[in-house]
Scaffold this motif. Structure first.
Motif, mmCIF file in Angstrom:
data_model
loop_
_atom_site.group_PDB
_atom_site.id
_atom_site.type_symbol
_atom_site.label_atom_id
_atom_site.label_comp_id
_atom_site.label_asym_id
_atom_site.label_seq_id
_atom_site.Cartn_x
_atom_site.Cartn_y
_atom_site.Cartn_z
ATOM 1 N N SER A 1 55.099 -18.988 -3.600
ATOM 2 C CA SER A 1 54.719 -19.409 -2.248
ATOM 3 C C SER A 1 55.346 -18.469 -1.227
ATOM 4 N N GLY A 2 54.832 -18.558 -0.004
ATOM 5 C CA GLY A 2 55.405 -17.776 1.086
ATOM 6 C C GLY A 2 56.863 -18.129 1.311
ATOM 7 N N THR A 3 57.200 -19.419 1.107
ATOM 8 C CA THR A 3 58.587 -19.844 1.299
ATOM 9 C C THR A 3 59.514 -19.118 0.344
ATOM 10 N N ALA A 4 59.092 -19.030 -0.933
ATOM 11 C CA ALA A 4 59.959 -18.369 -1.917
ATOM 12 C C ALA A 4 60.184 -16.924 -1.527
ATOM 13 N N SER B 1 60.049 -15.664 1.480
ATOM 14 C CA SER B 1 60.945 -15.526 2.630
ATOM 15 C C SER B 1 62.395 -15.795 2.252
ATOM 16 N N VAL B 2 62.627 -16.699 1.263
ATOM 17 C CA VAL B 2 64.015 -16.906 0.824
ATOM 18 C C VAL B 2 64.589 -15.624 0.230
ATOM 19 N N THR C 1 53.841 -15.894 7.542
ATOM 20 C CA THR C 1 55.220 -15.959 7.053
ATOM 21 C C THR C 1 56.062 -14.872 7.697
ATOM 22 N N TYR D 1 56.829 -15.478 11.282
ATOM 23 C CA TYR D 1 57.913 -16.436 11.487
ATOM 24 C C TYR D 1 59.269 -15.835 11.126
ATOM 25 N N ILE D 2 59.298 -14.947 10.128
ATOM 26 C CA ILE D 2 60.560 -14.261 9.836
ATOM 27 C C ILE D 2 60.990 -13.444 11.053
#
Lengths: 536, 100
Positions: A225-228, A230-231, A298, A301-302
């Motif tokens: 996912s985009g979240t992963a 960005s982490v 993503t 937002y970063i």
């Protein structure tokens, strides 16, 4: 293709192109070796190690300047991947090499004038200083995630030791201990992020990152996912944020600066930040290059997140600087605040490059301008911060104190240092007609442009403006003590006059602050030329 | 054994290292935590090089990391020794002369 052919190709590539393009680094390595040999064979009885260091730094600077001129005359966007794509050589690399080597020459001169390392410690100190500078140059030319990590470590490990260079001092050993513990932790987290990122993308080469991400995000069922993602990116940014002393990874900065000598603090505050910014820009653009497709929001937002962190960093640095009684600590918080301003420039680059919509040409033009502002700010920052730390070092040599209250009435004994401090601090505040104003103006202009894409950037612009006002007070507090308070009876004299070498050096470092504030065109067009190479 | 099991080992090492860094007050203990984190990353690199297209790059990176970890540990230990010489302790909480 058999093994021998591959080996021959590799040797040919290394010998014919790559080695010739890292001459400045090689000269620095050679200088380190000759410094060690000078001591081994007891030549240091005739030649002082610091002069060997100065000559080495100067020759390296000459080669770097020559490389830059050749690139500039050639025109076009020359981008060469060297050492099988581990490093990249373009105008951006060449610009940062000149920047770092000019700074190295100035710092070595400063240490000669202020006598920081004595004859016994000279080779050790300059070995660490040069090793750290090579690390920064590697950071600026990195094109691979491994080199990203290596560059950060090569810069950090010598700087831990330099902070603790005054071995017998309690505060110095405490400062370096804190620095090494935080630093090692941050680089460990960064390495873990790199391992996940490299595994996900199947490559460490930064020029392939955008393409691979595009493949991942456009395949019908995305594997992560985009979240992963960005982490992972954030974990890598932890290491860089530590080098930049960005909130909440800034704890080491005031402690390290107070414990270290003023010369080392000046070196860390400018050079390691410049290297880390170069690396951050390269890393951020590796993701934003080309069409990011489904991951575009993503990255946007970063970019906004980086901007918000930048605003918090600037605010924190400026507010915490109020309570300080030690000049070096005050300058450390001012360094944190300036890292915040410069990070705002990076944030607008990321936001502008990931703007939704089709108009990529306009986005690229705006992002180039934002990067131009960042480079201009860094160049001015080199002179104004080094000037301030040089004044602190020279005053320390005479009055053996770095407390603000001991600076009372210095104008009556050493007008030259006080006037230079005034110019540097006004420029740090961002007052016209000094260079700091121009740099800040360019960054704020880019924030305004980025605000058209997302309104949060306008809030960050407001925060930046308010911060400039906050910072006025604590800089003026120091200046008030120096200029208006009476010199107490029996206070030690400061023996730095107009004609003396330290006085001349301080004027030399301060002059560009004024010049860059008045004659903007020259550096700004160079910076634009340099920035444009990253946006093909 | 697939990629996941190796990544799990790496993640456990990473988390143990971070917890160690966050809770230990002894300077040497903190440095041990750093080593755990670096080795967690190393396990990842080697696993990725076996199972994904990262290939040999992963193994080369892990070799570099081993060397760097040694260099960093040497520097960190000498700094810890210097701290001990000046403070007669390596408890990081006792370094409280610099604050504000």
């Amino acid at each position: 293709m058999n093994f021998e052919e591959i080996l021959n190709l590799f040797i040919q590539d290394t010998a014919d192109t790559s080695v010739g393009l890292i001459r400045p680094e090689l000269i620095l390595c050679g200088t380190i070796l000759s410094l060690l040999f000078v001591r081994l064979f007891s030549i240091d009885r005739w030649i002082t190690p610091s002069w060997v260091a100065l000559v080495g730094a100067f020759v390296a600077f000459g080669f770097a300047a020559n490389d830059f001129m050749v690139l500039k005359e050639a025109g076009g966007d020359t981008v060469q991947e060297i050492f099988t794509g581990l490093l990249i050589f373009d105008r951006f690399t060449a610009f940062f090499r000149i920047f770092l080597l000019l700074f190295l020459v100035l710092v070595v001169t400063l240490t000669i004038l202020s006598g920081l390392p004595d004859l016994e410690d000279g080779p050790d100190f300059y070995t660490l200083l040069f090793g750290s500078t090579i690390g920064m140059m590697v950071m600026a030319s990195s094109n691979h995630l491994l080199i990203l990590f290596l560059g950060v470590e090569m810069t950090s490990v010598p700087s831990y030791v330099m902070v603790g260079f005054l071995k017998g001092k309690r505060v110095s050993s405490e400062a370096s201990f804190k620095y090494v513990v935080y630093g090692a932790g941050a680089s460990g987290v960064m390495l873990y992020g790199i391992s996940l990122l490299a595994g996900l993308l199947g490559t460490g080469n930064m020029s392939l990152i955008a393409e691979r991400l595009q493949m991942i995000s456009s395949s019908g069922e995305p594997i992560v996912s985009g979240t992963a993602i960005s982490v992972m990116i954030l974990m890598v940014m932890v290491g860089l944020a530590f080098k930049l002393s960005v909130f909440p990874f800034h704890f080491w900065c005031p402690d390290a600066f107070e414990g270290a000598s003023a010369e080392v603090a000046g070196f860390l505050s400018v050079a390691s930040k410049a290297g880390a910014f170069a690396l951050l820009v390269r890393f951020a653009l590796a993701f934003s290059a080309g069409d990011a497709g489904a991951l575009q929001p993503t990255f946007l937002y970063i970019g906004l997140g980086v901007g918000v962190i930048a605003a918090i960093t600037a605010t924190y640095g400026n507010l915490a600087a109020y309570m300080q009684t030690n000049v070096k600590r005050l300058l450390a918080y001012s360094t944190i605040a300036h890292a915040g301003y410069m990070l705002m420039g990076v944030a607008s680059v990321i936001v502008l490059m990931n703007a939704p919509g089709e108009d990529t040409a306009a986005a690229t033009a705006n992002a180039t301008q934002a990067l131009e502002g960042l480079l201009y700010y860094l160049a001015v920052y080199l002179f104004m911060n080094l000037g301030a730390f040089a004044v602190v070092a020279f005053i320390r040599n005479s009055i053996f104190s770095e407390e603000i209250e001991d600076y009372a009435g210095l104008i009556s004994v050493t007008p030259i240092l006080c006037v230079c401090m005034l110019i540097c601090m006004f420029s740090l505040i961002g007052m016209p007609p000094f260079g700091g104003f121009v740099g800040k103006f360019m960054i704020f202009a880019s924030l305004f442009e980025a605000g058209n894409i997302h309104w949060v950037m306008w809030l960050i612009l407001v925060a930046g403006g308010l911060n400039t006002v906050f910072s006025l007070f604590y800089y003026l507090k120091v200046l008030k003590v120096m200029f208006l308070d009476p010199r107490p009876a029996g206070a030690p004299d400061v023996d730095v006059r107009w004609g003396s070498l330290p006085g001349f050096y301080t004027m030399l470092v301060t002059a560009p602050v004024v010049v860059l504030g008045v004659l903007v065109q020259g550096l700004s067009s160079t910076a634009q030329n340099v920035a444009s190479v990253l946006f093909p | 054994m697939g990629l996941e099991s190796y990544l799990l080992v790496g993640a456990v090492l990473f988390v143990s290292g971070v917890v160690c860094m966050a809770t230990k007050r002894n300077g040497i203990g903190l440095l041990m935590g750093v080593e755990l984190v670096l080795n967690g990353a190393n396990v990842n690199f080697v696993a990725f090089s076996r199972f994904t297209s990262l290939g040999l790059d992963g193994q080369i990176v892990s070799l570099f990391v081993i060397v760097l970890a040694a260099a960093e540990a040497a520097v960190a230990l000498s700094i810890a020794l210097n701290f001990y010489n000046n403070h007669l302790t390596i408890d990081v909480d006792r370094g409280d002369e610099l604050k504000g």
